[in-house]
Design a protein around this motif. Sequence first.
Motif, PDB file in Angstrom:
ATOM      1  N   GLU A 120       0.909  -1.239   0.047  1.00 37.04           N
ATOM      2  CA  GLU A 120       0.112   0.008  -0.150  1.00 37.04           C
ATOM      3  C   GLU A 120       0.852   1.148   0.021  1.00 37.04           C
ATOM      4  OE1 GLU A 120      -3.958  -1.740   2.491  1.00 37.04           O
ATOM      5  OE2 GLU A 120      -2.720   0.110   3.215  1.00 37.04           O
ATOM      6  N   GLY A 121       0.916   1.935  -1.347  1.00 39.65           N
ATOM      7  CA  GLY A 121       1.879   3.102  -1.313  1.00 39.65           C
ATOM      8  C   GLY A 121       3.386   2.650  -1.107  1.00 39.65           C
ATOM      9  N   SER A 122       3.949   3.274  -0.009  1.00 41.76           N
ATOM     10  CA  SER A 122       5.463   2.963   0.206  1.00 41.76           C
ATOM     11  C   SER A 122       5.413   1.811   1.583  1.00 41.76           C
ATOM     12  CB  SER A 122       6.117   4.184   0.720  1.00 41.76           C
ATOM     13  OG  SER A 122       5.640   4.861   1.602  1.00 41.76           O
ATOM     14  N   ASN A 123       4.638   0.996   1.798  1.00 45.56           N
ATOM     15  CA  ASN A 123       4.467   0.071   2.893  1.00 45.56           C
ATOM     16  C   ASN A 123       4.300  -1.091   2.377  1.00 45.56           C
ATOM     17  OD1 ASN A 123       4.554   2.371   4.607  1.00 45.56           O
ATOM     18  ND2 ASN A 123       2.470   2.613   4.520  1.00 45.56           N
ATOM     19  N   LEU A 124       4.777  -2.320   2.987  1.00 42.80           N
ATOM     20  CA  LEU A 124       4.639  -3.615   2.610  1.00 42.80           C
ATOM     21  C   LEU A 124       3.970  -4.255   3.733  1.00 42.80           C
ATOM     22  CD1 LEU A 124       4.949  -6.148   1.209  1.00 42.80           C
ATOM     23  CD2 LEU A 124       7.131  -6.505   2.274  1.00 42.80           C
TER      24      LEU A 124
END
Length: 677
Positions: A120-124
């Motif tokens: 999600e975006g810059s998140n895993l």
Amino acid sequence: MRFTFHSIRNKLVSIVMLTTLVALLVSLGAIVAYDLRSYHNNLVTDMTTQAELLGHMTAPALTFDDKQLATENLNLFRIRKTVRAAAIYNARGDLFATYKASGDVMPFPDLPNVDTIRTEGSNLLIFKRIVSDGATLGTVYLCSDYDLVRRTFDYIGVAAIVTLGVLAVVFLLISNLEKFVTQPVYAISKIAHDVVEQRDYSRRAEKVSDDEVGMLVDSFNDMLAEIERRTKDLETSNQEIAREVEKRSRAQNEVMRLNTDLENRVRERTMQLEATNEELAQAKANAEKANQAKSAFLSSMSHELRTPLNAILGFGQILASETLPSTPVQKKEFIGHILKAGRHLLTLINEVLDLAKVESGAMVLSLEPVCITTILRECHTMIEPMAKQRNIRLAFPTESNLHVIADRTRLKQVLLNLLSNAIKYNREAGAVTISCDAINAEHIRISVQDTGDGLHQEQVNALFQPFNRLGQEAGTEEGTGIGLVVTKRLVELMGGTIGVNSTFGVGSMFWIDLKATVPIAAPSANNIKSLPDKAKAEASDTNHLVMLYIEDNPANLRLVEELVRFRSDLHLLAASDAHLGIELARTHLPDLILMDINLPGMSGDDARKVLQTHPKTAQIPIIAVTANAMPRDIQKGLEAGFFRYITKPINIDEFNEAIDSALGLVGARLKQIKSDH
């Protein structure tokens, strides 16, 4: 088509530039793609491994609802700056424990139905279920930085700079070439083509000039030589790489083994901690129980000891007071109260001392055949006044010839305690029934049944615990509440068992099972006639030799008295314990001593040591008369210094022979003394 009209230089430049560009783009694209893919896979693998490890570490916390342990496990991510948030969901999908990196405000997501890995975006985001023994205990949630886009743009920028630099260098190199190099280059390309096809790196181009083309030829030849060398190096390197791969494979297997060992150790440590916690809980419960028992003991003893002391001191003060005159009748009544209270106080003290002796292992019993009828007759005589005072009817069994292995004194104490309880806790005008039956060939049961109120099952379970009063409230009946405890211990020391059957509202029956035995043979005239003539002759030379018998069992003492009664040469002295026996021995200096081993207070063996170390009694023969009949006991007794060792039941011929031998020794000593004088 227009390209065909360009000069070879331009063609070479264009081709070289285009080829270099494509090669660079392909190479850099492959490198970037491979690196980004490796980054993604390594990050997912690493976070998945972290989630699995966290699940293993948190499974015990979920099982035992230990949120603190789960939170401590999550807080370990403080050292991993890339982990922005972590959480543990329980089996119901509720948050169980959470962790967020400093400054992170991202909310915790809803729990999906299955294990999930998404970005999600810059998140895993990773969701991993925690499964133990086939059951889902909860789910691990991890949120990590995922900077794939930033890395992509960084790589594109670096690739553009590298591409431009390389193209500039290549263009400069190609621009300096001259047209006359075409043919030599062709020749070189031909050799290169042959080398590529044949894989023969030993081929060399022929040098025809010393100019740049010659240098190119030299360079080409050097290149071939370098390629040959590098090929060999590459082959060697491949072999080294193969060996390194094998080493890494072994190392990976070792790491897996160590991880397995670590998991086993963690599991064992967890089990040890659980066992330790259970032991601590049990120890705490035992300590609390012991503390309650101590408080109950102090409270009970304080009340029970003060009650008779109150009567003793109160009536004693009246008798000693000059301002409170009393008549002779009153004084006699007061003295009676003092004596009754004193006897009760002595009973209480004896119960406590008996319990202390039994628990410390200091209680010494003399186990011998005991006639049940005789014991019950004595108990009937002692307990009948108490029963009449409470209007309780006693029903004792008829005469029987049953005998048991027991300590006569302690068996009487056990039966009197059971009988007194049956009377105390009986109803008005009730009855107490005593029965004695052989339950099998080896055991005899003595039962005491009352018609009291009976006991609930909870009261029965707590009967043989110290300070229990048969469910009675404190103060309703006299006693410490340890009588049944002493009774149980004494029965077990005599090799028996004790139990109770009770029906609430009907009554209770206490029973003891003891080992059965045959009665001791009584002395007869035929046995007495078997005395050796030598003993009679030696006895006629003496004037009533004195024999001391130290024995605490009345039945055994009576048997020896009957045996001695048939001998006119002996005068018998008796002592019921070792201390009295030692005093009688020093006072009367008997010619012979019979010694029981299991005596109250001081054992017979200790008494022998005292007598044989005293100058006055050191020469007196001492014969052991005991129920300790094991071969090692007999050998130990003779080696210790006993003149003879006679086991119970007494063999009369062996008994008389031992006495005759001892008297013969005494007679020989007397004759020696007379001859010396």
